[in-house]
Structures are given as structure tokens and as C-alpha cells.
Design an enzyme around this catalytic site. Structure first.
Site, PDB file in Angstrom:
ATOM      1  N   ARG A   7       0.480   2.396   7.771  1.00 39.73           N
ATOM      2  CA  ARG A   7      -0.964   2.627   7.786  1.00 39.73           C
ATOM      3  C   ARG A   7      -1.536   2.164   9.117  1.00 39.73           C
ATOM      4  O   ARG A   7      -1.114   1.167   9.680  1.00 39.73           O
ATOM      5  CB  ARG A   7      -1.655   1.869   6.643  1.00 39.73           C
ATOM      6  CG  ARG A   7      -1.238   2.320   5.273  1.00 39.73           C
ATOM      7  CD  ARG A   7      -2.284   1.926   4.233  1.00 39.73           C
ATOM      8  NE  ARG A   7      -2.781   0.576   4.383  1.00 39.73           N
ATOM      9  CZ  ARG A   7      -2.211  -0.494   3.853  1.00 39.73           C
ATOM     10  NH1 ARG A   7      -1.107  -0.378   3.161  1.00 39.73           N
ATOM     11  NH2 ARG A   7      -2.722  -1.699   4.018  1.00 39.73           N
ATOM     12  N   PRO A  35       1.807  -5.766  -5.977  1.00 40.79           N
ATOM     13  CA  PRO A  35       0.592  -6.521  -5.638  1.00 40.79           C
ATOM     14  C   PRO A  35      -0.400  -5.583  -4.959  1.00 40.79           C
ATOM     15  O   PRO A  35      -0.002  -4.716  -4.165  1.00 40.79           O
ATOM     16  CB  PRO A  35       1.113  -7.588  -4.667  1.00 40.79           C
ATOM     17  CG  PRO A  35       2.310  -6.956  -4.037  1.00 40.79           C
ATOM     18  CD  PRO A  35       2.902  -6.005  -5.037  1.00 40.79           C
ATOM     19  N   ARG A  95       2.978 -11.687  -6.367  1.00 38.26           N
ATOM     20  CA  ARG A  95       4.357 -11.330  -6.732  1.00 38.26           C
ATOM     21  C   ARG A  95       4.964 -12.375  -7.661  1.00 38.26           C
ATOM     22  O   ARG A  95       5.649 -12.043  -8.641  1.00 38.26           O
ATOM     23  CB  ARG A  95       5.216 -11.185  -5.478  1.00 38.26           C
ATOM     24  CG  ARG A  95       5.003  -9.883  -4.716  1.00 38.26           C
ATOM     25  CD  ARG A  95       5.777  -9.877  -3.420  1.00 38.26           C
ATOM     26  NE  ARG A  95       5.616  -8.625  -2.668  1.00 38.26           N
ATOM     27  CZ  ARG A  95       5.786  -8.487  -1.370  1.00 38.26           C
ATOM     28  NH1 ARG A  95       6.128  -9.560  -0.638  1.00 38.26           N
ATOM     29  NH2 ARG A  95       5.639  -7.327  -0.773  1.00 38.26           N
ATOM     30  N   GLU A 110       7.767 -14.667   4.501  1.00 40.26           N
ATOM     31  CA  GLU A 110       8.192 -15.192   3.204  1.00 40.26           C
ATOM     32  C   GLU A 110       9.120 -14.213   2.485  1.00 40.26           C
ATOM     33  O   GLU A 110       9.977 -14.613   1.688  1.00 40.26           O
ATOM     34  CB  GLU A 110       6.972 -15.499   2.328  1.00 40.26           C
ATOM     35  CG  GLU A 110       6.259 -14.294   1.718  1.00 40.26           C
ATOM     36  CD  GLU A 110       5.496 -13.452   2.730  1.00 40.26           C
ATOM     37  OE1 GLU A 110       5.242 -12.275   2.430  1.00 40.26           O
ATOM     38  OE2 GLU A 110       5.144 -13.983   3.796  1.00 40.26           O
ATOM     39  N   ASP A 111       8.987 -12.919   2.784  1.00 37.06           N
ATOM     40  CA  ASP A 111       9.874 -11.932   2.165  1.00 37.06           C
ATOM     41  C   ASP A 111      11.298 -12.074   2.702  1.00 37.06           C
ATOM     42  O   ASP A 111      12.276 -11.865   1.978  1.00 37.06           O
ATOM     43  CB  ASP A 111       9.342 -10.517   2.369  1.00 37.06           C
ATOM     44  CG  ASP A 111       8.957 -10.228   3.811  1.00 37.06           C
ATOM     45  OD1 ASP A 111       8.955 -11.158   4.627  1.00 37.06           O
ATOM     46  OD2 ASP A 111       8.633  -9.065   4.110  1.00 37.06           O
ATOM     47  N   ASP A 168       1.145   0.896  -1.254  1.00 34.02           N
ATOM     48  CA  ASP A 168       0.927   2.199  -0.636  1.00 34.02           C
ATOM     49  C   ASP A 168       2.217   3.005  -0.517  1.00 34.02           C
ATOM     50  O   ASP A 168       2.207   4.131  -0.031  1.00 34.02           O
ATOM     51  CB  ASP A 168       0.299   2.037   0.750  1.00 34.02           C
ATOM     52  CG  ASP A 168       1.095   1.100   1.637  1.00 34.02           C
ATOM     53  OD1 ASP A 168       2.015   0.447   1.120  1.00 34.02           O
ATOM     54  OD2 ASP A 168       0.798   1.007   2.842  1.00 34.02           O
TER      55      ASP A 168
END
Length: 491
Positions: free
Chosen positions: A214, A14, A82, A185-186, A100
Site C-alpha cells: 500500500r 488484526p 495477534r 517482533e514478527d 489487506d
């Protein structure tokens, strides 16, 4: 687009506002050792306002089966992108990547070969943190785990979605990312996969997945300041339901629940507690309503001791006590230990007139254990060992020391009591050579028993005050690694 009927792996990425770093995952896919015609890459963009799409499109000539999908409107999270990719994926397996991150050059090939060989429903490999990113490590300390155990191998601390899943398995158990879960949610996705998987494989022999940190990325502390606590812990109800609906036995379900709830408590926002009483109260209520409500009397016995006092303080909605008790617990020593229960729980007393409590708290988690072998002496008929096993909270108790030798090949083992006690935690052992009935590798353990509390710790090579190999009688003693004593019978 090539070989669409023979796709081994669908890589799902995503994207959103990632024009400067989406080249990381894409280029790492180009560099894979696996035949690129056997994979597909599905990029779903969440209406990026920059040049993310054009950057992805520049890889169309490098990645044969590159699929780019654009959401009609921004969804604000990777959940729907996803799921969109999952709905069109044609690979036998799907691998989730963030926009990333990157993967090692052999990752896809190694994952596929391992999953095929061991029929893995879930497979993931050693993570590498980039730019200071903290990644889980304990799962990778014991070599490749082709049939990993959720509890034994500590998988509960690896709930990020950066893994490969068998697509038919996900469809069978209707495992998708739930858009109703605002935070985590993951975790729900991965926990549902873990609890339903027939086999999980964990690889540690290669740097498989590079997780990038990041500077502009939101972290948990920022989420805690902007999101209501009830939304942070909303995922717990979903995960508990997923465990209940699984095909696991009642005992397994309980162990899964305890492991996950301990993970949640481990990351509770105690720093927030000391800043704002309203925020503190909201978190305590959310923890009570979504976490400790699941802790039954039977489950409570399975929790590690450092979580019991937390559960009690949360149920009392007493944040100040939670902070203060923890602070005092960290300053305990053996003089504060007043009792050891029959099941091995070490209880220490904390009295605080200011907070109006005088309680016993379980403190096993604060008990540090260290073994030291001060020396070996090889005689004509036995080897003598001077051994110490220190338990920092049990120095005033008789530790009832013993030593165990266990042959890794035959399973033969023998345990000896001390020939002479030096003090409560140090003893002198005499080990007859004729007890070594089988040649091969012996693990050596120092053991202690204080009432119901039992400890067993390896004796390691670095703790032996002697140069090996040593030849005595018709045996040779040497080490091949830190904790493998090799006994060879001489001709």
C-alpha cells in the site's frame, strides 16, 4: 456459530483503519475450497476510527465462525491484537493474515492436508507480491519442501508471520509476539518457531499468499528515519536468546546465529550512512552492540566473505571505511587478487592512502562462475568434451579442472581429469563409454580447484553444441530436462 469443537484452522486478522481493504482477506476466506464450518476467523480491531468493524460485520452471514474482538484502547501495532486472538483460538492450526492481504482459494485446504500428512509445526507457501511488493522467492525454487531445512533452504529470509502454525506447538514453547520489541517482533516470533519446530513445510506448487503493497504503508527506510537504531536492532538480542534456549545442538545453534546475523547485515542502512554522520555513528554503535558482539572467532569462520569486512568496519565504528571499501571492492578484478588461503578464502588487496589503510579483504562473494561446453564429439569408444569454467577473480590461476558424472538412481559417480589443457580455465576431456555402468539419469558437473577454493557447476542442456539423442555403441544419450543426462542401454 457452528462446530466449535471441530475447528481445523483459526485465521487471525488484526485490523486498524482498514474499511476499504479488509474485504480482501475476508472475501478470500469466503472463496476457500475448505468447508468453512471447519475454520474460524478471529478479527481483532485496534480501535479503528473508521468503519472497519461494520465492514467486518457484513461478513457474519458468509463466514460461519466469525469472531470480532475490539481492543479497549489503541495499542499501535499488531502485537497485542495477534496475541489476543491466539489466546482464544480453538483451531488445531492458526494462520496469520494482514488486513489487506489475501490467500489463494485452495490455500487452507492444501495447508491443512500437508500439515496433517507430514506433522508440520510450521507451514507456508509461495508468496505473490501485489502492487510492486517484494516477496521472498529462493525458498520456492526447488519444489515442495515437506521437511525443509532452515539453513539449506534459506528460511532465514522468510520471517514474515504470514504462515500457518500448529497451535499446540506454539503453546508448548510459549511462542507469542513480544510487545517489548519495537521493530521486528514478527521476526522474533517466526525465528523462535523455526528454531523449535520439529518439522517445517514449504509449498511452491500454488500461489498461496498474496502480499499487498500500500502506498501509505510505512517501510524500513521511514522507520530508520524516525526510530533510534538501538530499537531497530533490539530484536537481535531476543532472537539470539531464543536460539540459545532451544534444544538444538551447539553446532546447529551457531549455524542459526550466523544465518540470522548475516540477514541483519545484509539489510544494514548504508544509504543512511552517507547522509548524516550522527545517524551513521548511532547505527554503527547499535550494530556493534546488538549484532557483531555475537560474532565469536569460531563463528567468524562460518560467515560468507562479503560480511567479514562489514563486521570489521562496524567493530572499528568506521562508517566511511565501510562505504568506501564496499565501493572499491565492487570495482575489483582478478589482478587485485593476491592470495588464496587453504580454506578457500580469496583475498584481494585494497590500498587507500587517503583513508590510511592497506588491507586484504575476503572477496569470494565477488567471484562469478560460469561454465560453457563448446562441443561434444562422439567416437567409437568415448565421448570428447571441450569445456570451460570461468572464475572471474581466478583467471590468472591454474584452475585444475575435472569433470564428474553422477548417476541419480544408483549413486555411481566417476571423475576424470583433462586429456588436454587449452588454458587455465578450459580443457578437453575424453570420457570412455564403459564408465557408464548404470543406465539412468546422470548429473554432469564441471569442477575446479584452486588451492583451497573449490567450485562445482552443472553442465546444462543449453550449453551442449550438439543435437541429442545420440546413439553410440550400445548406449543412447539424451536430455529430459536442463541438467539431466539420460543414458539408455540399447538392446
Amino acid at each position: 456459530m457452528n462446530n466449535i469443537n471441530n475447528i481445523k484452522i483459526s485465521v487471525i486478522i488484526p485490523t486498524y483503519k482498514s474499511e476499504t481493504y479488509v474485504i480482501n482477506p475476508l472475501q478470500s476466506i469466503v472463496d476457500q475450497t475448505i468447508n468453512l464450518n471447519s475454520i474460524e476467523v478471529i478479527v481483532v480491531d485496534d480501535v479503528s476510527p473508521d468503519n472497519t468493524i461494520s465492514t467486518v460485520e457484513s461478513y457474519a452471514n458468509k463466514i460461519p465462525n466469525l469472531i470480532i474482538k475490539k481492543m479497549d484502547k489503541n495499542t499501535g501495532s499488531p502485537v497485542i491484537p495477534r496475541n489476543t486472538a491466539l489466546s482464544v483460538a480453538r483451531g488445531k492450526y492458526v494462520l496469520f493474515m494482514d488486513n489487506d492481504d489475501k490467500i489463494g482459494e485452495e490455500t487452507l485446504e492444501r495447508f491443512y492436508q500437508t500439515a496433517e500428512k507430514f506433522e508440520s509445526d510450521v507451514i507456508f507457501g509461495k508468496y505473490v507480491g501485489v502492487n510492486g511488493r517484494i516477496v521472498p522467492k529462493s525458498q520456492f525454487n526447488h519444489g515442495n519442501l515437506y521437511h525443509a531445512d532452515f539453513i539449506k533452504d534459506n528460511l532465514v529470509h522468510s520471517l514474515a508471520p504470514h504462515k500457518m502454525f500448529r497451535l499446540d506447538f506454539l503453546k508448548k514453547f510459549k511462542i507469542t509476539f513480544d510487545s517489548n520489541i519495537f521493530v521486528g517482533e514478527d521476526q522474533f516470533f517466526v525465528m523462535k518457531a523455526f528454531v523449535n519446530a520439529n518439522n517445517i513445510s514449504v509449498l511452491s506448487d500454488y500461489d498461496y499468499y498474496y502480499v499487498v503493497n500500500r502506498k501509505n504503508e510505512s517501510n524500513l527506510s521511514e522507520i530508520q528515519n524516525t526510530v533510534h537504531p538501538s530499537e531497530i536492532y533490539q530484536k537481535v538480542d531476543y532472537i539470539m536468546n531464543a536460539i540459545d534456549e532451544s534444544g538444538k545442538s551447539s553446532v546447529e545453534k551457531m549455524n542459526y546465529k550466523v544465518a540470522y546475523l548475516q540477514r541483519v547485515l545484509l539489510t544494514h542502512p548504508s544509504k543512511v550512512f552517507s547522509k548524516n554522520s550522527d545517524v551513521q555513528n548511532n547505527f554503527l554503535k547499535a550494530l556493534k552492540n546488538s549484532v557483531t558482539k555475537y560474532v565469536t572467532v569460531e563463528m567468524r569462520k562460518l560467515f560468507k566473505s562479503q560480511y567479514i569486512y562489514m563486521i570489521d568496519c562496524i567493530n572499528e565504528l568506521d562508517g566511511k571505511k565501510l562505504i568506501d571499501v564496499r565501493k572499491q571492492l565492487m570495482e575489483l578484478d582478478s589482478n587485485d587478487v593476491v592470495y588464496i588461503e587453504g580454506n578457500g578464502v580469496i583475498l584481494a588487496g585494497i590500498a587507500n592512502e587517503k583513508l590510511n589503510y592497506d588491507n586484504l579483504f575476503p572477496v569470494n562473494w565477488l567471484n562469478r562462475v560460469q561454465s560453457t561446453v563448446y562441443g561434444l564429439k562422439f567416437g567409437e569408444s568415448n565421448v570428447c568434451m571441450d569445456v570451460e569454467l570461468i572464475q572471474t577473480l581466478l583467471t590468472k590461476f591454474d584452475n585444475n579442472l575435472s569433470i564428474e558424472f553422477k548417476n541419480r538412481n544408483s549413486g555411481e559417480s566417476f571423475t576424470l581429469k583433462p586429456a588436454h589443457l587449452i588454458n587455465n580455465q578450459r580443457a578437453y576431456f575424453e570420457i570412455p563409454y564403459n564408465l557408464f555402468q548404470n543406465i539412468g539419469i546422470y548429473d554432469v558437473f564441471i569442477k575446479a580447484k584452486v588451492k583451497g577454493n573449490r567450485k562445482r557447476k552443472y553442465v546444462k542442456k543449453g550449453e551442449w553444441d550438439i543435437t541429442l539423442p545420440k546413439r553410440v555403441s550400445n548406449l543412447e544419450f539424451k536430455f529430459e530436462s536442463k541438467q539431466q543426462l539420460v543414458v539408455t542401454r540399447l538392446i
